[in-house]
Design an enzyme around this catalytic site. Structure first.
Site, mmCIF file in Angstrom:
data_model
loop_
_atom_site.group_PDB
_atom_site.id
_atom_site.type_symbol
_atom_site.label_atom_id
_atom_site.label_comp_id
_atom_site.label_asym_id
_atom_site.label_seq_id
_atom_site.Cartn_x
_atom_site.Cartn_y
_atom_site.Cartn_z
ATOM 1 N N SER A 10 0.850 -1.192 0.000
ATOM 2 C CA SER A 10 0.000 0.000 0.000
ATOM 3 C C SER A 10 0.883 1.239 0.000
ATOM 4 O O SER A 10 1.635 1.486 0.954
ATOM 5 C CB SER A 10 -0.890 0.021 1.236
ATOM 6 O OG SER A 10 -1.475 1.313 1.355
ATOM 7 N N HIS A 34 -1.340 -1.483 -4.193
ATOM 8 C CA HIS A 34 -2.582 -1.066 -3.524
ATOM 9 C C HIS A 34 -2.558 0.456 -3.360
ATOM 10 O O HIS A 34 -1.634 1.016 -2.765
ATOM 11 C CB HIS A 34 -2.671 -1.756 -2.166
ATOM 12 C CG HIS A 34 -3.955 -1.530 -1.441
ATOM 13 N ND1 HIS A 34 -5.101 -2.271 -1.680
ATOM 14 C CD2 HIS A 34 -4.284 -0.656 -0.466
ATOM 15 C CE1 HIS A 34 -6.071 -1.859 -0.877
ATOM 16 N NE2 HIS A 34 -5.607 -0.872 -0.125
ATOM 17 N N ASP A 36 -4.671 3.644 -2.010
ATOM 18 C CA ASP A 36 -5.761 4.054 -1.126
ATOM 19 C C ASP A 36 -6.229 5.458 -1.485
ATOM 20 O O ASP A 36 -5.499 6.429 -1.299
ATOM 21 C CB ASP A 36 -5.271 4.052 0.329
ATOM 22 C CG ASP A 36 -5.110 2.653 0.884
ATOM 23 O OD1 ASP A 36 -6.042 1.851 0.746
ATOM 24 O OD2 ASP A 36 -4.035 2.369 1.456
ATOM 25 N N MET A 38 -8.947 8.346 -0.638
ATOM 26 C CA MET A 38 -9.861 8.746 0.457
ATOM 27 C C MET A 38 -10.476 10.100 0.141
ATOM 28 O O MET A 38 -9.808 10.960 -0.438
ATOM 29 C CB MET A 38 -9.084 8.860 1.767
ATOM 30 C CG MET A 38 -8.347 7.601 2.154
ATOM 31 S SD MET A 38 -7.436 7.841 3.686
ATOM 32 C CE MET A 38 -6.502 6.315 3.760
ATOM 33 N N HIS A 67 -8.336 1.145 -3.948
ATOM 34 C CA HIS A 67 -9.260 0.994 -2.823
ATOM 35 C C HIS A 67 -9.903 2.355 -2.591
ATOM 36 O O HIS A 67 -9.254 3.284 -2.107
ATOM 37 C CB HIS A 67 -8.448 0.519 -1.606
ATOM 38 C CG HIS A 67 -9.237 0.430 -0.343
ATOM 39 N ND1 HIS A 67 -8.640 0.266 0.888
ATOM 40 C CD2 HIS A 67 -10.582 0.474 -0.099
ATOM 41 C CE1 HIS A 67 -9.577 0.221 1.823
ATOM 42 N NE2 HIS A 67 -10.757 0.352 1.247
ATOM 43 N N MET A 69 -12.124 4.650 -0.751
ATOM 44 C CA MET A 69 -12.818 4.937 0.510
ATOM 45 C C MET A 69 -13.593 6.230 0.304
ATOM 46 O O MET A 69 -13.222 7.306 0.761
ATOM 47 C CB MET A 69 -11.789 5.037 1.645
ATOM 48 C CG MET A 69 -11.236 3.684 2.042
ATOM 49 S SD MET A 69 -9.679 3.779 2.946
ATOM 50 C CE MET A 69 -8.526 3.696 1.585
ATOM 51 N N MET A 138 -11.540 -5.613 5.650
ATOM 52 C CA MET A 138 -10.700 -4.642 6.370
ATOM 53 C C MET A 138 -10.354 -5.220 7.736
ATOM 54 O O MET A 138 -11.245 -5.631 8.490
ATOM 55 C CB MET A 138 -11.435 -3.311 6.565
ATOM 56 C CG MET A 138 -11.644 -2.461 5.318
ATOM 57 S SD MET A 138 -10.160 -2.078 4.381
ATOM 58 C CE MET A 138 -9.172 -1.177 5.576
ATOM 59 N N GLY A 143 -8.911 4.508 6.799
ATOM 60 C CA GLY A 143 -8.599 5.938 6.907
ATOM 61 C C GLY A 143 -7.145 6.204 7.241
ATOM 62 O O GLY A 143 -6.620 7.267 6.908
ATOM 63 N N PHE A 144 -6.500 5.250 7.878
ATOM 64 C CA PHE A 144 -5.132 5.486 8.335
ATOM 65 C C PHE A 144 -4.305 4.207 8.240
ATOM 66 O O PHE A 144 -4.810 3.121 8.519
ATOM 67 C CB PHE A 144 -5.119 5.977 9.787
ATOM 68 C CG PHE A 144 -5.882 7.256 9.959
ATOM 69 C CD1 PHE A 144 -5.259 8.488 9.770
ATOM 70 C CD2 PHE A 144 -7.235 7.229 10.264
ATOM 71 C CE1 PHE A 144 -5.983 9.677 9.893
ATOM 72 C CE2 PHE A 144 -7.966 8.408 10.385
ATOM 73 C CZ PHE A 144 -7.339 9.637 10.204
ATOM 74 N N GLY A 145 -3.021 4.377 7.889
ATOM 75 C CA GLY A 145 -2.098 3.251 7.939
ATOM 76 C C GLY A 145 -1.550 3.099 9.352
ATOM 77 O O GLY A 145 -1.844 3.904 10.249
ATOM 78 N N GLY A 146 -0.776 2.061 9.557
ATOM 79 C CA GLY A 146 -0.044 1.901 10.809
ATOM 80 C C GLY A 146 -0.856 1.448 12.009
ATOM 81 O O GLY A 146 -0.394 1.566 13.142
ATOM 82 N N ASP A 176 -6.804 -6.314 4.411
ATOM 83 C CA ASP A 176 -6.181 -4.986 4.326
ATOM 84 C C ASP A 176 -6.114 -4.348 5.707
ATOM 85 O O ASP A 176 -7.149 -4.029 6.296
ATOM 86 C CB ASP A 176 -6.993 -4.104 3.365
ATOM 87 C CG ASP A 176 -6.383 -2.717 3.185
ATOM 88 O OD1 ASP A 176 -5.257 -2.482 3.657
ATOM 89 O OD2 ASP A 176 -7.057 -1.864 2.559
ATOM 90 N N SER A 199 2.717 -0.126 6.027
ATOM 91 C CA SER A 199 3.821 0.157 6.950
ATOM 92 C C SER A 199 4.851 -0.953 6.960
ATOM 93 O O SER A 199 6.056 -0.695 6.978
ATOM 94 C CB SER A 199 3.290 0.344 8.368
ATOM 95 O OG SER A 199 2.236 1.262 8.366
HETATM 96 C C1 DX5 Z 1 -6.353 1.963 5.521
HETATM 97 C C2 DX5 Z 1 -5.900 1.508 4.180
HETATM 98 C C3 DX5 Z 1 -4.860 0.440 4.207
HETATM 99 C C4 DX5 Z 1 -3.562 0.905 4.785
HETATM 100 C C5 DX5 Z 1 -2.778 -0.294 5.260
HETATM 101 O O1 DX5 Z 1 -7.327 2.913 5.344
HETATM 102 O O2 DX5 Z 1 -6.992 1.013 3.447
HETATM 103 O O3 DX5 Z 1 -4.656 -0.036 2.873
HETATM 104 O O4 DX5 Z 1 -2.793 1.619 3.859
HETATM 105 O O5 DX5 Z 1 -1.680 0.184 5.950
HETATM 106 P P1 DX5 Z 1 -0.923 -0.667 7.058
HETATM 107 O O6 DX5 Z 1 -0.353 -1.856 6.342
HETATM 108 O O7 DX5 Z 1 0.100 0.289 7.558
HETATM 109 O O8 DX5 Z 1 -1.943 -1.067 8.065
HETATM 110 ZN ZN ZN Z 2 -6.526 -0.015 1.551
#
Ligand code: DX5
Ligand code: ZN
Length: 234
Positions: A10, A34, A36, A38, A67, A69, A138, A143-146, A176, A199
């Site tokens: 991602s 991937h 994302d 948003m 993806h 969102m 999911m 909305g957020f990575g990590g 994901d 991440s």
């Molecule tokens: C969250 C995203 C994910 C995200 C995954 O809203 O849809 O695709 O980038 O990131 P990690 O692997 O850091 O959880």
């Molecule tokens: Zn995603």
């Protein structure tokens, strides 16, 4: 039937000041990319959009897994296809009946998938599975990575695997969020076959070693990028 794992980095976790270089580094070792998107409305964050996808297209041959969102994602299918998307996935929470959107995606030349958030039951997408190339579970709130992997997603993956296999479908099952070698192993055992990792890959000191660890954790077999739906169609 569960297919060999496909690894989908991602780019949300990449360094946007050198996005092309970050993608080029992992490209020979991964299967999909991937992306994302948003809207700051369906999710409380804004990431990137069509111009970034168009910029990446000439420098990557990976399958672009977008993806979305977003609440009104289908308004953008044609523009996404022109920019170079291969697959669009939309949320069932935004599209309780995604039939028309799925048709629109196919008309735009895109593969189509449905995404389910952690609190949303799998039953919400059951009537529409036949429309999908990919089901996305999911394993974090979007909305957020990590974020950390939500363990209850494993039950949902098992149910999705049963659903797909019992109907004799070849639908991919993607997980994901919060994917590391440890959680990838659990998700693989539950039946997932596409692994999104932001991440874990892009924040790793050695992203390629991490991709190898993810693949080893997820069944250990190389997928064949030249077969089936993993090939770019253009
Ligand atoms: C969250 C995203 C994910 C995200 C995954 O809203 O849809 O695709 O980038 O990131 P990690 O692997 O850091 O959880
Ligand atoms: Zn995603």
């Amino acid at each position: 039937m569960q297919k060999p794992a496909r690894i989908a980095p991602s780019i949300l976790a990449a360094d946007f000041s050198q996005l092309g270089a970050d993608v080029a580094r992992v490209e020979p070792h991964v299967d999909w990319l991937h992306i994302d998107v948003m809207d700051g409305h369906f999710v409380p964050n804004i990431s990137l959009g069509i111009p970034v996808i168009a910029s990446l297209r000439p420098v990557s041959d990976l399958r672009f897994d977008c993806h979305l969102m977003m609440h009104n994602a289908d308004n953008y299918f044609d523009a996404l296809a022109t920019a170079g998307a291969d697959l669009v996935t939309i949320h069932v929470e935004a599209y309780p009946d995604p039939t028309a959107a799925a048709k629109k995606a196919v008309e735009a030349g895109l593969d189509f998938g449905l995404v389910v958030n952690p609190p949303t039951p799998l039953e919400s997408i059951e009537p529409f599975v036949d429309l999908c190339d990919v089901l996305v579970l999911m394993s974090v709130h979007p909305g957020f990575g990590g974020q950390s992997f939500i363990e209850s997603t494993l039950d949902k993956i098992r149910d999705a695997r049963k659903l797909v296999d019992s109907r004799g479908l070849t639908t991919d099952i993607q997980v994901d969020g919060g994917i590391t070698p440890t959680t990838a192993a659990s998700a693989w055992d539950a039946g997932a076959d596409v692994f999104v990792a932001g991440s874990a890959i892009f924040r790793s000191e050695d992203p390629i070693a991490t991709v190898r660890e993810l693949r080893a954790a997820a069944g250990g077999r190389e997928s064949d990028r030249n077969e089936g739906t993993d090939t770019r169609r253009r």
